[in-house]
Structures are given as structure tokens and as C-alpha cells.
Design a protein around this motif. Structure first.
Motif, PDB file in Angstrom:
ATOM      1  N   ILE A   1       2.590  11.448 -87.687  1.00 16.35           N
ATOM      2  CA  ILE A   1       2.617   9.997 -87.918  1.00 16.35           C
ATOM      3  C   ILE A   1       1.610   9.326 -86.997  1.00 16.35           C
ATOM      4  CG2 ILE A   1       5.032   9.886 -88.675  1.00 16.35           C
ATOM      5  CD1 ILE A   1       5.643   8.855 -85.776  1.00 16.35           C
ATOM      6  N   ALA A   2       1.262   8.119 -87.332  1.00 18.05           N
ATOM      7  CA  ALA A   2       0.371   7.342 -86.463  1.00 18.05           C
ATOM      8  C   ALA A   2       1.101   7.085 -85.150  1.00 18.05           C
ATOM      9  CB  ALA A   2       0.019   6.020 -87.145  1.00 18.05           C
ATOM     10  N   ASP A   3       0.392   7.254 -84.042  1.00 11.94           N
ATOM     11  CA  ASP A   3       1.001   7.059 -82.729  1.00 11.94           C
ATOM     12  C   ASP A   3       1.084   5.559 -82.446  1.00 11.94           C
ATOM     13  OD1 ASP A   3       0.542   8.720 -79.520  1.00 11.94           O
ATOM     14  OD2 ASP A   3       1.745   6.975 -80.075  1.00 11.94           O
ATOM     15  N   THR A   4       2.240   4.970 -82.715  1.00 12.38           N
ATOM     16  CA  THR A   4       2.374   3.526 -82.537  1.00 12.38           C
ATOM     17  C   THR A   4       2.559   3.156 -81.070  1.00 12.38           C
ATOM     18  OG1 THR A   4       4.755   3.696 -82.898  1.00 12.38           O
ATOM     19  CG2 THR A   4       3.415   3.189 -84.822  1.00 12.38           C
ATOM     20  N   GLN A   5       2.918   4.131 -80.249  1.00 11.62           N
ATOM     21  CA  GLN A   5       3.145   3.837 -78.828  1.00 11.62           C
ATOM     22  C   GLN A   5       1.817   3.610 -78.114  1.00 11.62           C
ATOM     23  OE1 GLN A   5       6.310   3.747 -77.204  1.00 11.62           O
ATOM     24  NE2 GLN A   5       7.261   3.936 -79.196  1.00 11.62           N
TER      25      GLN A   5
ATOM     26  N   GLY B   1      -4.633   7.604 -82.687  1.00  9.47           N
ATOM     27  CA  GLY B   1      -4.399   8.996 -83.069  1.00  9.47           C
ATOM     28  C   GLY B   1      -3.051   9.206 -83.734  1.00  9.47           C
ATOM     29  N   LEU B   2      -2.684  10.494 -83.766  1.00 10.05           N
ATOM     30  CA  LEU B   2      -1.460  10.894 -84.434  1.00 10.05           C
ATOM     31  C   LEU B   2      -0.528  11.558 -83.443  1.00 10.05           C
ATOM     32  CD1 LEU B   2      -3.049  12.577 -87.602  1.00 10.05           C
ATOM     33  CD2 LEU B   2      -2.030  10.317 -87.491  1.00 10.05           C
TER      34      LEU B   2
END
Lengths: 227, 213
Positions: free
Chosen positions: A45-49, A53-54
Motif C-alpha cells: 500500500i502507499a505509505d501514508t505515514q 513509497g510503498l
């Protein structure tokens, strides 16, 4: 054509109400997609933190599932068990034509853990529990610093919480995207559904020895039921 | 149920419409204008709804200001609705008792006008004693992303909230159920065509049932 003319092809609009089966089909697909991989699966998943990146998320089947029939909503089976995959009830209900309308799940991303329930009818994420340093369990104190701990401000709590919600949404969006790709592929009607059918039949035959074994192989056509 | 504590439930919405560059200057007064106003004891209204601060939803004295509900590009507010319902059986009994008392005092039947006055007085008396039923639901509107998360699932509450939101922000809310997500997904043209013609596929048709002895 004038600049303000809009090109409306007949039949271009997709009726949302006609697609109301997508929610239950998705949850049913997801349950068996995880079950066939031992109860869990990895997802990028997309690294929302970090915002770049992923990252990898692990999704695990939870401990509750509700199955209903698309046409007969009064018929409802809820199974709550820490070992859902060991229960033959889910398989029986699906084999009777049921679809999953409520599915409890867990997701793990690095050291963050989420418990949540997906609901087919309205797409709601319910009973969401975020297990992390800033959750209520730590009473808004930073984990491991109980003595002289710094209480998080309202703003800090908000941003941490919203980041967790966004991460959870990214997980659900990622799985749903996978489902859509599978569902809209021509192979779905034959390969995917056959694979699901065989998995259910094999599971029932393993769990319910009294099932009529007219064929020893789950790939053979099933016998006639009552109709 | 709070979005900032414990477990929670939420629905997702897509926000459609043009966002002005100076959205805070436009949204803040509109939100304050539709701030929740409590029901008045002496009034006739049986329901009231509006926006409140999520940190103190029942503090009717607290002013709503951007500093309380804007976090970077997100608006974090709560929607509150109060309903006041006078129990009809209790109202009927009390009105009957007052009418009887009046008739005994005057020795005459009470006129319909007097009955109306007695009815209104009893309603006001009961309204002063009854607390309204309150429902508070938080929501987070991500202005830049065009998303809204509503932390409740009641259909009637959602309907009223959507109407208030659209009136306040002059933007449209679209509920993102699984159908809408499929329609809004970034699909190839062949996938879009498949979606248009998609029908439900049973895993097991009714004829295909295993006999269980």
C-alpha cells in the motif's frame, strides 16, 4: 459540436444501485482469498505515514462473519469464532447461496495493528480499533513513558489518529482494487469462481464427513440438490 | 462515539464541487452561521440541529471559531441534533386534570379556547422538565483531498447532515459505498465496459447443492 455541448453516449452512465451486489461479492471474495492463503495475505500500500513509497500490510481474517442471501435478506447467519476457518458453518452458508455482508478483519503495518469490520451494504468501517502508542489504552501518553509522561495535545492526537485512519483506508482501497481487477477480468466467471467453488466443496468434505461423496475429487460436478 | 478515542465507525464521502482558494474565509462564517442552537423551553420547535465543537459538544456557550476546528487542511467538527418529545399520554392526563380542576373551580364547562390555553401551558410546563434527546456525530472534512469521514451510520441522521453540509459549504456529498468506489475507480476502458455490463455471479447456483446425509 458547440464548445458547451456535452457528448452523452446512450448507456454511458453506470447505475450505482444495479451494482449493489459488489459489496457482498467483495467481502465473500476477500474471505476466501485470505482463507485460501492460510487466513492472511500481504498487500503493498502507499505509505501514508511517511507520504512516500510503498509499505507492506498484512491482512488477516478476524473472528466474525455475517452471511445473508442477496435476495432473501431475512436469512442471516452470523458466525463468531476465534477460528473461523475451522468452522463449517461459513462454508455451508456460502454453499447454500449466501454471501458475506459483514467481515471482521485485522491489519498489521509495521508495528501498527488495526481491528476493523467491513460492511457490504454501505462500505462502512465499523468497530475500528487502533492499537498504537496514542490509542486510548495508553490514555494519551507516549508508550513506555508512563512516569512523567507527556500528554499528547489535542492537535497531536488528531494528526496521529487521522494518519492511522488514512493508512487503514489505503489498506481497504488496496484490497478492493485487487478485487475489482479480478472481478472485471474475463477469467472471473470460470477460473476464480471455480476455484472458490472447489475450495468450499473441499472444505465441506473435510469438515463434514457425511457429505455425499459421489465423486472423490472436488473437481467433479456436484450431485443434484433439492430444488 | 468519538473519532479521537476508543473504537469508532465511519462512512466515507466524496466531496464534489469547486473549493475556493481562500476556503477558510468562506467556510468559517458559514459554519458559525449554522452553529447548533439549543431548543428553548418556551418555544414551539421540537428539534434543532447544527454544528458544534467536537471537544465540547454540549457546551452551548462556547463560540465556534476556526482555531477550534481547523487542523491544517482538515475541518474537524461535530453535528448535533436535539429532539424534544413531550410524552403524549402524560400530556393528555395532565391537561384532563387541569380542565377538571378549572371546571370544579368555576362550576362551568371550560370553553375550547380555555382548553387550548391549558394545553399550551401544560406543554410549556413539561418542556421545562424534559431534557431533549441529543445525538452528536463527529466528522472530518479533508478539504484538499475532497473527502469526508462521517462517524455514524444512522440513515436519518446522515440525510439531515448531508443536507446541512451541502447548504453550508455549497458542495455536494457523494457516499462512497462499494458501488460508487467501483464507478469512481481509475479503470481501463475495457474494465469500464465490463463494469457497465456487470451482473451478479452466484458461486453456487441453487441446483448445485451437495446432499448431506
Amino acid at each position: 459540436m458547440r464548445a458547451d455541448d456535452q457528448d452523452h453516449e446512450p448507456g454511458l452512465e453506470i447505475s450505482r444501485s444495479r451494482l449493489s451486489f459488489l459489496g457482498p461479492e467483495f467481502l465473500t471474495w476477500l474471505y476466501f482469498h485470505l482463507d485460501m492463503q492460510g487466513g492472511s495475505a500481504q498487500l503493498s500500500i502507499a505509505d501514508t505515514q511517511s507520504g512516500k513509497g510503498l509499505t507492506s500490510a498484512e491482512i488477516i481474517v478476524g473472528n466474525r462473519v455475517t452471511i445473508k442471501h442477496l435476495a432473501l435478506k431475512e436469512m442471516c447467519v452470523t458466525v463468531a469464532s476465534p477460528m473461523l476457518d475451522d468452522s463449517g458453518e461459513v462454508l455451508q452458508a456460502v454453499q447454500s447461496g449466501g454471501l458475506i455482508y459483514v467481515l471482521a478483519l485485522q491489519a498489521h503495518v509495521e508495528d501498527r495493528k488495526y481491528d476493523f469490520t467491513l460492511n457490504a451494504n454501505d462500505g462502512a468501517l465499523s468497530q475500528v480499533k487502533i492499537h498504537e502508542a496514542f490509542s486510548e489504552e495508553q490514555d494519551e501518553y507516549v508508550e513506555g513513558e508512563k512516569e512523567g509522561a507527556v500528554k499528547l495535545s489535542e492537535e497531536e492526537t488528531f494528526f496521529l489518529r487521522i494518519a492511522a485512519i488514512e493508512e487503514l483506508e489505503a489498506i481497504v482501497d488496496g484490497i478492493y482494487e485487487q478485487f475489482l481487477q479480478a472481478r472485471l477480468a474475463p477469467a472471473y466467471a470460470y477460473e476464480t469462481l471455480n476455484s472458490l467453488r472447489n475450495h468450499v466443496i473441499a472444505g465441506l468434505q473435510a469438515k463434514l464427513p457425511t457429505v455425499n461423496k459421489q465423486s472423490s475429487s472436488p473437481d467433479m460436478q456436484v450431485s443434484q440438490g433439492y430444488e | 462515539m468519538s473519532a479521537m478515542r476508543g473504537s469508532f465507525t465511519f462512512l466515507q464521502f466524496k466531496v464534489e464541487g469547486d473549493i475556493p482558494p481562500n476556503w477558510l474565509a468562506k467556510f468559517e462564517p458559514a459554519i458559525c452561521l449554522r452553529r447548533f442552537v439549543p431548543l428553548r423551553t418556551m418555544g414551539d420547535d421540537n428539534e434543532s440541529f447544527g454544528f458544534v465543537s467536537p471537544s465540547a459538544p454540549f457546551n452551548d456557550e462556547e463560540e465556534l471559531a476556526a482555531a477550534h476546528f481547523v487542523f491544517s487542511d482538515k475541518i474537524f467538527l461535530a453535528y448535533r441534533e436535539d429532539t424534544l418529545k413531550v410524552p403524549q399520554a402524560m400530556l393528555k392526563d395532565k391537561v384532563a386534570a387541569k380542565i377538571k380542576e378549572q371546571e370544579q373551580k368555576t362550576g362551568q364547562y371550560v370553553s375550547s379556547k380555555t382548553k387550548s390555553l391549558i394545553h399550551a401551558a401544560v406543554v410549556a410546563e413539561l418542556r421545562a422538565k424534559i431534557l431533549p434527546k441529543s445525538n452528536v456525530v463527529e466528522f472530518i472534512y479533508d478539504v484538499e483531498a475532497g473527502k469526508l469521514r462521517f462517524f455514524g451510520r444512522s440513515k436519518t441522521v446522515i440525510e439531515r447532515f448531508v443536507a446541512l453540509f451541502q447548504q453550508t459549504f455549497e458542495l455536494r456529498l457523494v457516499h462512497m459505498g462499494f458501488e460508487e468506489r467501483a464507478v469512481s475507480a481509475d479503470l481501463s476502458s475495457s474494465a469500464q465496459n465490463s463494469l457497465k455490463m456487470l451482473n451478479h455471479k452466484d458461486i453456487f447456483a441453487r441446483k448445485e447443492r451437495l446432499e448431506i446425509n
